[in-house]
Write an enzyme that holds these catalytic residues in place. Sequence first.
Site, PDB file in Angstrom:
ATOM      1  N   HIS A  62      41.066  12.152  69.007  1.00  0.00           N
ATOM      2  CA  HIS A  62      40.006  11.133  69.052  1.00  0.00           C
ATOM      3  C   HIS A  62      39.395  11.025  67.662  1.00  0.00           C
ATOM      4  CE1 HIS A  62      40.008  10.818  73.485  1.00  0.00           C
ATOM      5  NE2 HIS A  62      40.413  12.085  73.411  1.00  0.00           N
ATOM      6  N   LEU A  63      39.643   9.914  66.987  1.00  0.00           N
ATOM      7  CA  LEU A  63      39.111   9.729  65.625  1.00  0.00           C
ATOM      8  C   LEU A  63      37.726   9.085  65.646  1.00  0.00           C
ATOM      9  CD1 LEU A  63      42.294   8.635  63.604  1.00  0.00           C
ATOM     10  CD2 LEU A  63      41.160  10.866  63.617  1.00  0.00           C
ATOM     11  N   ARG A  64      37.307   8.570  66.816  1.00  0.00           N
ATOM     12  CA  ARG A  64      35.929   8.089  67.055  1.00  0.00           C
ATOM     13  C   ARG A  64      35.533   6.817  66.310  1.00  0.00           C
ATOM     14  NH1 ARG A  64      35.867  10.670  71.628  1.00  0.00           N
ATOM     15  NH2 ARG A  64      35.109  12.815  71.610  1.00  0.00           N
ATOM     16  N   ASN A  94      39.419   5.206  73.182  1.00  0.00           N
ATOM     17  CA  ASN A  94      38.066   5.164  73.770  1.00  0.00           C
ATOM     18  C   ASN A  94      36.990   5.120  72.685  1.00  0.00           C
ATOM     19  OD1 ASN A  94      38.645   7.833  73.077  1.00  0.00           O
ATOM     20  ND2 ASN A  94      37.399   8.702  74.701  1.00  0.00           N
ATOM     21  N   HIS A 232      46.981  16.522  78.374  1.00  0.00           N
ATOM     22  CA  HIS A 232      46.252  17.790  78.573  1.00  0.00           C
ATOM     23  C   HIS A 232      46.465  18.419  79.966  1.00  0.00           C
ATOM     24  CE1 HIS A 232      43.490  14.837  80.169  1.00  0.00           C
ATOM     25  NE2 HIS A 232      42.915  14.569  79.024  1.00  0.00           N
ATOM     26  N   ASN A 278      37.306  18.576  79.405  1.00  0.00           N
ATOM     27  CA  ASN A 278      37.868  17.944  80.585  1.00  0.00           C
ATOM     28  C   ASN A 278      39.321  17.568  80.310  1.00  0.00           C
ATOM     29  OD1 ASN A 278      38.179  16.732  83.022  1.00  0.00           O
ATOM     30  ND2 ASN A 278      36.961  14.916  82.563  1.00  0.00           N
ATOM     31  N   ASP A 305      43.916  17.344  71.704  1.00  0.00           N
ATOM     32  CA  ASP A 305      42.802  16.602  72.310  1.00  0.00           C
ATOM     33  C   ASP A 305      41.534  16.782  71.481  1.00  0.00           C
ATOM     34  OD1 ASP A 305      41.287  14.999  73.943  1.00  0.00           O
ATOM     35  OD2 ASP A 305      41.274  16.341  75.666  1.00  0.00           O
ATOM     36  N   PHE A 323      31.934  16.361  77.362  1.00  0.00           N
ATOM     37  CA  PHE A 323      33.155  17.174  77.400  1.00  0.00           C
ATOM     38  C   PHE A 323      33.878  17.094  76.059  1.00  0.00           C
ATOM     39  CE2 PHE A 323      32.671  15.918  81.916  1.00  0.00           C
ATOM     40  CZ  PHE A 323      32.812  17.147  82.540  1.00  0.00           C
ATOM     41  N   GLY A 324      34.522  18.185  75.671  1.00  0.00           N
ATOM     42  CA  GLY A 324      35.445  18.096  74.543  1.00  0.00           C
ATOM     43  C   GLY A 324      35.102  18.989  73.376  1.00  0.00           C
TER      44      GLY A 324
HETATM   45 ZN   LIG Z   1      41.479  13.109  78.574  1.00  0.00          ZN
HETATM   46 ZN   LIG Z   2      41.413  13.020  75.007  1.00  0.00          ZN
END
Ligand SMILES: [Zn+2]
Ligand SMILES: [Zn+2]
Length: 434
Positions: A62-64, A94, A232, A278, A305, A323-324
Amino acid sequence: MPSTLIANGRVIDPSQSMDRVTNLLVVDGRITAYDAPADAAAEVIDARGRIVAPGLIDMHVHLREPGFEEAETIESGTAAAVAGGFTSVACMPNTDPPIDSQGTVEFVRQAAAQKGHCNVFVVACVSKNREGQQLSEIGQLVEAGAVAFSDDGSPVADAELMRRALEYCIMFDKPVMNHCEVRELSQRGVMHEGLVSLVLGLPAIPAAAEDVMISRDISLAEATGGRLHLMHLSTLNGVEALRRAKLRGVRVTAEAAPHHFSLTDESLRSFDSNFKMNPPLRGREHVDAIIAGLSDGTIDVIASDHAPHAKEKKMLELDQSPFGIVGLETSLGLVVSRLIEPGHLDWPAALAKMTVNPAKILGIPKGTLRIGADADITIIDPTARWRVDPAKFRSKSTNTPYAGWELTGRAEVVLVAGRIELDRATHDCVDRRL
Ligand SMILES: [Zn+2]
Ligand SMILES: [Zn+2]
């Protein structure tokens, strides 16, 4: 033409079943020759005692950016990737706005080309606005450069939408990557449902929340002939279902994250939100099943992830925090320390899961040191002992459960298209902070 000789390294390239000591020559950004003479290039990198691998690939990052630049940007995320030994990442959609249009795919690709330290491949949304209602414009997104489809962060909850996504993606030979979670079962859970959640009195997520959707997706992949990639993977029954599906010839692949083979739900006793992810950290039997699945080849890929979150969010109480965890800069060390050193995987098998396997799934021309390939190369010191210090992370975020851990194995030099992006020995490259 710029040329570099990587001398006397142990070249391990699973794409060619190669494992031998040789001199590798890079000319003009490409792999040009093996067994090259010592004076073949102006620049020489001494790789004696080191492993020379195809540049590592992390297919779940996830580079956001756009939208959550306080947690990570394309610039900082790719810098973290390089520091962790990765030369290519696949980024998740996302973001805000989500990557569900040609314009957003192009924005990410252009930003990566301008500011990125490594290659970035874009995963686009399965559904418009990631809302799980209408299928996104798959064809247009492929045209813009999307390599796979996912609504990660959320599952594709609607079975009919998932069926159509799998079916539609066949035309483009693209995988649908699903975050398998039945939300009616996970509800407001913050950790794995088991003895520890019972003792702590925390709302919990049963393994079945993942198992049920994995089974559904395997059935849909089998029925459509589409390509399914399980993200995942974290449960014992999930690994079992995957193993059986592969035996039947279903087109399904899967990844596991380092935290799911290195930590259990026991960690939650600390109430530290850096152990909240998650799918959640599971019980020992699940962790053992993930390790067995990696060991016997059932699980194809190791992916981090990498999920950066701004500090103020992760500082919240366990039930409020997101989460994360970040993973790019600890992934390789955990693979070496927790899979290779204990003998669960040998070097070629471990590297395959971080090079040629993700490249094949994404259909990208990476993960190989064949003559003519882009010179994306990771030079690893397999015996380096180092301590995880989040203050030294290149990521903008420090939400890691591994602070203070001592790990073995680290990327020392990283080349992207022949360009040195990391060199720990000389500090004379982009990586001045390490
Ligand atoms: Zn996920
Ligand atoms: Zn993810």
